[in-house]
Design a protein around this motif. Structure first.
Motif, mmCIF file in Angstrom:
data_model
loop_
_atom_site.group_PDB
_atom_site.id
_atom_site.type_symbol
_atom_site.label_atom_id
_atom_site.label_comp_id
_atom_site.label_asym_id
_atom_site.label_seq_id
_atom_site.Cartn_x
_atom_site.Cartn_y
_atom_site.Cartn_z
ATOM 1 N N LEU A 178 0.836 -1.201 0.000
ATOM 2 C CA LEU A 178 0.000 0.000 0.000
ATOM 3 C C LEU A 178 0.871 1.250 0.000
ATOM 4 O O LEU A 178 0.589 2.220 -0.712
ATOM 5 N N LEU A 179 1.935 1.213 0.770
ATOM 6 C CA LEU A 179 2.859 2.342 0.810
ATOM 7 C C LEU A 179 3.524 2.552 -0.551
ATOM 8 O O LEU A 179 3.835 3.691 -0.925
ATOM 9 N N LEU A 180 3.684 1.494 -1.309
ATOM 10 C CA LEU A 180 4.248 1.608 -2.651
ATOM 11 C C LEU A 180 3.379 2.503 -3.540
ATOM 12 O O LEU A 180 3.905 3.246 -4.373
ATOM 13 N N THR A 181 2.066 2.466 -3.363
ATOM 14 C CA THR A 181 1.191 3.350 -4.147
ATOM 15 C C THR A 181 1.418 4.817 -3.767
ATOM 16 O O THR A 181 1.307 5.697 -4.606
ATOM 17 N N VAL A 182 1.742 5.053 -2.501
ATOM 18 C CA VAL A 182 2.068 6.416 -2.061
ATOM 19 C C VAL A 182 3.366 6.867 -2.726
ATOM 20 O O VAL A 182 3.461 7.994 -3.219
ATOM 21 N N PHE A 183 4.363 5.997 -2.750
ATOM 22 C CA PHE A 183 5.612 6.327 -3.431
ATOM 23 C C PHE A 183 5.354 6.615 -4.907
ATOM 24 O O PHE A 183 5.966 7.513 -5.490
ATOM 25 N N GLY A 184 4.435 5.864 -5.502
ATOM 26 C CA GLY A 184 4.065 6.109 -6.894
ATOM 27 C C GLY A 184 3.473 7.493 -7.082
ATOM 28 O O GLY A 184 3.788 8.186 -8.062
ATOM 29 N N GLN A 185 2.624 7.911 -6.162
ATOM 30 C CA GLN A 185 2.032 9.248 -6.242
ATOM 31 C C GLN A 185 3.097 10.322 -6.065
ATOM 32 O O GLN A 185 3.077 11.345 -6.750
ATOM 33 N N VAL A 186 4.040 10.091 -5.161
ATOM 34 C CA VAL A 186 5.148 11.042 -4.975
ATOM 35 C C VAL A 186 5.980 11.121 -6.251
ATOM 36 O O VAL A 186 6.370 12.210 -6.689
ATOM 37 N N LEU A 187 6.250 9.980 -6.864
ATOM 38 C CA LEU A 187 7.017 9.954 -8.111
ATOM 39 C C LEU A 187 6.262 10.694 -9.212
ATOM 40 O O LEU A 187 6.865 11.490 -9.954
#
Length: 139
Positions: A5-14
Motif C-alpha cells: 500500500l505504501l508503494l502506491t504512495v511512493f508512486g504518487q510522490v514519483l
C-alpha cells in the motif's frame, strides 16, 4: 500488505515529481523562446505562455488536491491496521488513473478523456474512503 500500500504512495510522490520536472522544463523553454519574461515568474502571471505550459502547471497543482485525500486515507488505513489486498488493488488502480490523467492533461489534453479519468479516480477514492469508514465502525 502495508508495504504494498505504501508503494502506491511512493508512486504518487514519483508522479508529482515527474510533473514538477516537466513543468520546470516547459517553463524554462518558454522563457528561452521569449514567450515569458522572468518578470512573469515573480507573480506567476503565466497567461501568455503556451497551453502546454499552463496545463502542466495546472496538473502540478492538481497533484495537491484529490491525491492528498488518497494519501490521508493510506495514513488512516495503516494506522488502523487495515491494509489488505482490496485496499492495495484500489490504491494501484487509483494511481494508474492519476498517471493517466497527468499524461492526458500534460499531453493531448483531450477534455473528454481527461474528465473521465478524473471522475473514475474520484470514484475509486470514494470507494476507498467508504470502505475505510465501514471497516473502522463496523469491521
Amino acid at each position: 500488505m502495508d508495504k504494498w500500500l505504501l508503494l502506491t504512495v511512493f508512486g504518487q510522490v514519483l508522479l508529482t515529481s515527474v510533473v514538477l520536472v516537466l513543468m520546470g522544463r516547459r517553463r524554462f523553454a518558454a522563457a528561452r523562446r521569449g514567450e515569458l519574461t522572468m518578470d512573469a515568474f515573480q507573480l506567476m502571471q503565466l497567461d501568455k505562455a503556451s497551453a502546454k505550459v499552463i496545463a502542466t502547471g495546472r496538473n502540478f497543482d492538481n497533484q495537491f488536491q484529490m491525491p492528498m485525500l488518497y494519501l490521508f486515507s493510506v495514513v488512516f488505513i495503516l494506522q488502523q491496521g487495515l491494509a489488505d489486498t482490496a485496499f492495495v488493488l484500489m490504491g494501484a488502480f487509483y494511481l494508474l488513473l492519476r498517471v493517466g490523467h497527468a499524461v492526458i492533461h500534460t499531453g493531448s489534453n483531450r477534455l473528454r478523456w481527461r474528465f473521465r479519468t478524473f471522475i473514475y479516480s474520484c470514484a475509486v477514492l470514494w470507494v476507498i474512503w467508504l470502505r475505510l469508514l465501514w471497516l473502522v465502525f463496523f469491521g
